[in-house]
Design an enzyme around this catalytic site. Structure first.
Site, short mmCIF file in Angstrom:
data_model
loop_
_atom_site.label_atom_id
_atom_site.label_comp_id
_atom_site.label_asym_id
_atom_site.label_seq_id
_atom_site.Cartn_x
_atom_site.Cartn_y
_atom_site.Cartn_z
N CYS A 188 7.04 4.33 0.62
CA CYS A 188 7.39 5.42 1.55
C CYS A 188 8.88 5.57 1.86
CB CYS A 188 6.55 5.22 2.82
SG CYS A 188 6.38 6.71 3.83
N LYS A 200 7.58 -3.92 2.24
CA LYS A 200 8.49 -2.78 2.47
C LYS A 200 9.80 -3.26 3.10
CE LYS A 200 8.33 1.81 4.70
NZ LYS A 200 7.70 2.57 5.79
N GLU A 248 0.15 4.64 0.99
CA GLU A 248 0.44 3.73 2.10
C GLU A 248 -0.68 3.84 3.15
OE1 GLU A 248 3.89 4.87 4.41
OE2 GLU A 248 4.33 2.81 4.96
#
Ligand code: KGT
Length: 347
Positions: free
Chosen positions: A222, A181, A109
């Site tokens: 993440c 995300k 990321e």
């Protein structure tokens, strides 16, 4: 796991290792004939900074292994101290990668930029056909490698918001897939700082998978890692075989949860998990946990770098027949009670 050390190239520098997982022929032959041949994939660990060009130089060095053998380091990286040592370590890893023949390289990321000031990255956010991502497309094409670029600052719906986007580029330089995300990190980290990702980032709302020569890939980023339902959907609705979790975990939460969460996702989905991580200090305020890792569908860690700070990558032979082997012996997809028992109960 066998560690092939590149120490002989630079005995006094941090050792960068490429870990290789050897195919067990007996196992492979007893499984699906349709499974693709094992392919070498690599997981990168790096320390991005607030400089798009410097981060690109690091990514490029790690990717273009074959052209780097006779090249010198980019001049801006030749500084005394830690940075130079890290850059050198990355260069050695690249040399090692050339010999390894990596076909798919996974970056963490925020690979292209980590700013030190609030809102800095929104100003740099670009659409996927903008110059920053196009440069990475060229890199993929030139090096004949698929790239997973997790956590790109994609231009958002308005000037004060970006998307945190995971992009998959194929070896011809074409963007095959992108995922925004879904779960944003609005968290008060104990003993650390308060993160409020939603201030500058708009959440995605779509689960994304994509076919590749390395199996069907599930795209996540993440903090998504803490929401197992996303991974259940990827495994049981999208039929993914490899889950990608590019990350920039905090030091505190990484120490407590990183490996455990990743191994849990691998075990409960019976997928390979490839988790590229940001590592170490990016600026005065921000530090990431590191520990880039590849886990097999049985939950065993089969590759990681020699320490949580070095820049470089670890390599495995990703063998999809291993996914089938685990699923055949323990058929959890048949044993699930989601449709018969759980579907009617809301969480
Ligand atoms: O803002 C950026 O620069 C890019 N985004 C991130 O680094 C994000 C949001 S701040 N970090 C995480 O999701 C960490 C999750 C984590 O550490 C955990 O789940 O424990």
């Amino acid at each position: 796991m066998r560690l092939a050390l590149a120490a002989s190239l630079a005995p006094s520098l941090p050792i960068v290792a490429a870990a290789r997982f050897r195919v067990r022929r007996a196992m492979a032959s007893s499984l699906s004939a349709a499974a693709a041949a094992p392919a070498k994939v690599g997981v990168v660990q790096m320390t991005s900074v607030g400089d798009v060009d410097a981060n690109y130089a690091t990514c490029s060095r790690l990717t273009k292994a074959s052209t780097l053998v006779s090249c010198s380091l980019p001049s801006h990286l030749i500084k005394p101290g830690v940075l130079a040592a890290r850059a050198m370590a990355g260069w050695i890893a690249a040399v090692e990668a050339a010999a390894s023949g990596v076909k798919f390289l996974c970056f963490p990321e925020v690979f292209s930029f980590i700013g030190s000031k609030d809102g800095e990255s929104v100003k740099l956010a670009e659409p996927l056909d903008g110059p920053i991502m196009q440069r990475y497309c060229s890199l993929a094409k030139e090096s004949g490698m698929w790239l997973s670029l997790g956590g790109f600052q994609e231009k958002g719906p308005d000037d004060s918001h970006q998307y945190n986007t995971h992009v998959i580029i194929d070896d011809s330089g074409t963007i095959r897939s992108s995922y925004r995300k879904i779960h944003l990190f609005d968290v008060d980290v104990p003993g650390n700082m308060v993160y409020k990702e939603s201030r500058f980032t708009t959440a995605g709302d779509t689960v994304v998978s994509v076919d590749s020569p390395f199996g069907r890939l599930g795209l996540t980023v993440c903090y998504d890692l803490r929401f197992p339902e996303l991974y259940q959907i990827l495994r049981f609705k999208h039929q993914t075989q490899v889950l990608l979790v590019p990350s920039a975990f905090t030091k505190v939460t990484g120490e407590a949860h990183w490996e455990t969460l990743l191994r849990a996702r691998a075990i409960e989905t019976q997928c390979y998990v490839i988790a590229a991580a940001q590592a170490g200090k990016h600026n005065e305020k921000r530090e990431s946990y590191g520990d880039s890792i590849i886990i097999d569908p049985w939950g065993t860690v089969i590759a990681r770098l020699p320490d949580r700070l070095s820049t470089g990558f670890a390599v495995v032979d990703l063998d999809l027949s291993k996914v089938e082997a685990v699923r055949t012996r323990m058929p959890i997809s048949e044993h699930r009670k989601f449709d018969s028992v759980w579907k009617s109960s809301s969480l």
